[in-house]
Design a protein around this motif. Sequence first.
Motif, PDB file in Angstrom:
ATOM      1  N   ASP A 172       0.859  -1.179   0.000  1.00 40.46           N
ATOM      2  CA  ASP A 172       0.000   0.000   0.000  1.00 40.46           C
ATOM      3  C   ASP A 172       0.900   1.236   0.000  1.00 40.46           C
ATOM      4  O   ASP A 172       1.309   1.716   1.068  1.00 40.46           O
ATOM      5  CB  ASP A 172      -0.910   0.000   1.229  1.00 40.46           C
ATOM      6  CG  ASP A 172      -1.856   1.199   1.251  1.00 40.46           C
ATOM      7  OD1 ASP A 172      -1.787   2.021   0.312  1.00 40.46           O
ATOM      8  OD2 ASP A 172      -2.659   1.317   2.199  1.00 40.46           O
ATOM      9  N   GLY A 174       0.330   4.233  -0.384  1.00 42.85           N
ATOM     10  CA  GLY A 174      -0.261   5.448   0.137  1.00 42.85           C
ATOM     11  C   GLY A 174      -0.021   5.669   1.616  1.00 42.85           C
ATOM     12  O   GLY A 174      -0.324   6.744   2.147  1.00 42.85           O
ATOM     13  N   LYS A 175       0.540   4.662   2.300  1.00 37.58           N
ATOM     14  CA  LYS A 175       0.704   4.769   3.753  1.00 37.58           C
ATOM     15  C   LYS A 175       2.085   4.285   4.207  1.00 37.58           C
ATOM     16  O   LYS A 175       2.224   3.567   5.198  1.00 37.58           O
ATOM     17  CB  LYS A 175      -0.381   3.978   4.469  1.00 37.58           C
ATOM     18  CG  LYS A 175      -1.798   4.495   4.206  1.00 37.58           C
ATOM     19  CD  LYS A 175      -2.841   3.650   4.920  1.00 37.58           C
ATOM     20  CE  LYS A 175      -4.240   4.155   4.652  1.00 37.58           C
ATOM     21  NZ  LYS A 175      -5.271   3.317   5.313  1.00 37.58           N
ATOM     22  N   ASN A 192       2.471   9.515   1.411  1.00 33.38           N
ATOM     23  CA  ASN A 192       1.648   9.011   0.312  1.00 33.38           C
ATOM     24  C   ASN A 192       2.544   8.915  -0.922  1.00 33.38           C
ATOM     25  O   ASN A 192       2.704   9.885  -1.671  1.00 33.38           O
ATOM     26  CB  ASN A 192       0.463   9.937   0.053  1.00 33.38           C
ATOM     27  CG  ASN A 192      -0.441   9.417  -1.066  1.00 33.38           C
ATOM     28  OD1 ASN A 192      -0.185   8.356  -1.627  1.00 33.38           O
ATOM     29  ND2 ASN A 192      -1.473  10.164  -1.387  1.00 33.38           N
ATOM     30  N   ASN A 194       2.121   7.459  -3.640  1.00 29.86           N
ATOM     31  CA  ASN A 194       1.446   7.481  -4.939  1.00 29.86           C
ATOM     32  C   ASN A 194       1.714   8.781  -5.679  1.00 29.86           C
ATOM     33  O   ASN A 194       1.839   8.788  -6.913  1.00 29.86           O
ATOM     34  CB  ASN A 194      -0.065   7.297  -4.751  1.00 29.86           C
ATOM     35  CG  ASN A 194      -0.423   5.866  -4.376  1.00 29.86           C
ATOM     36  OD1 ASN A 194       0.108   4.912  -4.939  1.00 29.86           O
ATOM     37  ND2 ASN A 194      -1.315   5.715  -3.410  1.00 29.86           N
TER      38      ASN A 194
END
Length: 217
Positions: A172, A174-175, A192, A194
């Motif tokens: 993930d 984003g975290k 983040n 992304n």
Amino acid sequence: MKLGNIEFDLKFLRTIAGLMVAMMLAATASMSIAGCSLFDSAPVREKVMQHPVANNADPYVIGRDDELEIVVWNQPQLSGKVIVASDGTIAMPLIGRVPAAAQTPDSLQADLEKRYDRYVHGANVTVRVSDPASHVFYALGQVNKPGAYKLHSGEVLSQALAEAGGLAEFADPGKIRILRHKDSETVVLTVNYNVVRSGGDVSADVPVEPGDTVQVP
């Protein structure tokens, strides 16, 4: 309207004239677009974006486990490579244990010259970090190669993740968390990633510091 034996319909003529003007405008627009495409087809485009940069001007700070090469000029018996011990000191001939951790090579050099001056007149010492073993970061979680890695000068998050083999399939981005351990506290940065991958905000590509732990959920 009648000219000789030919009769013209003014409404029809206006319609024809309007169509011709529209066709000319369309042709002009097409040529303009084609021209722009021709001149914008360069294989390389440059876009400058501001981002945080680690302060490379800061001198290297010696840490535990670093390997130092110390040369006392014209004194080979006093020269050699030493490892900074867990208590932050190094063992040197004649003068015993000397604090080294948290010093820069220049400050340690000056300290050693002062200490050796009692035994060697005008002692000239050079200190070089031959293995910066204390400057490492740790990559954990959903990366392809978790582990400890040597930290290079000016290294940022994207480079650290690349060293760890990149993000795993189910990561993930984003975290992503960076745990930064200080003397009396731990700072947690949540990134983040992304926006870094999309090129939207490279300020999120934060510098990595010695001892940081990068956790990818």
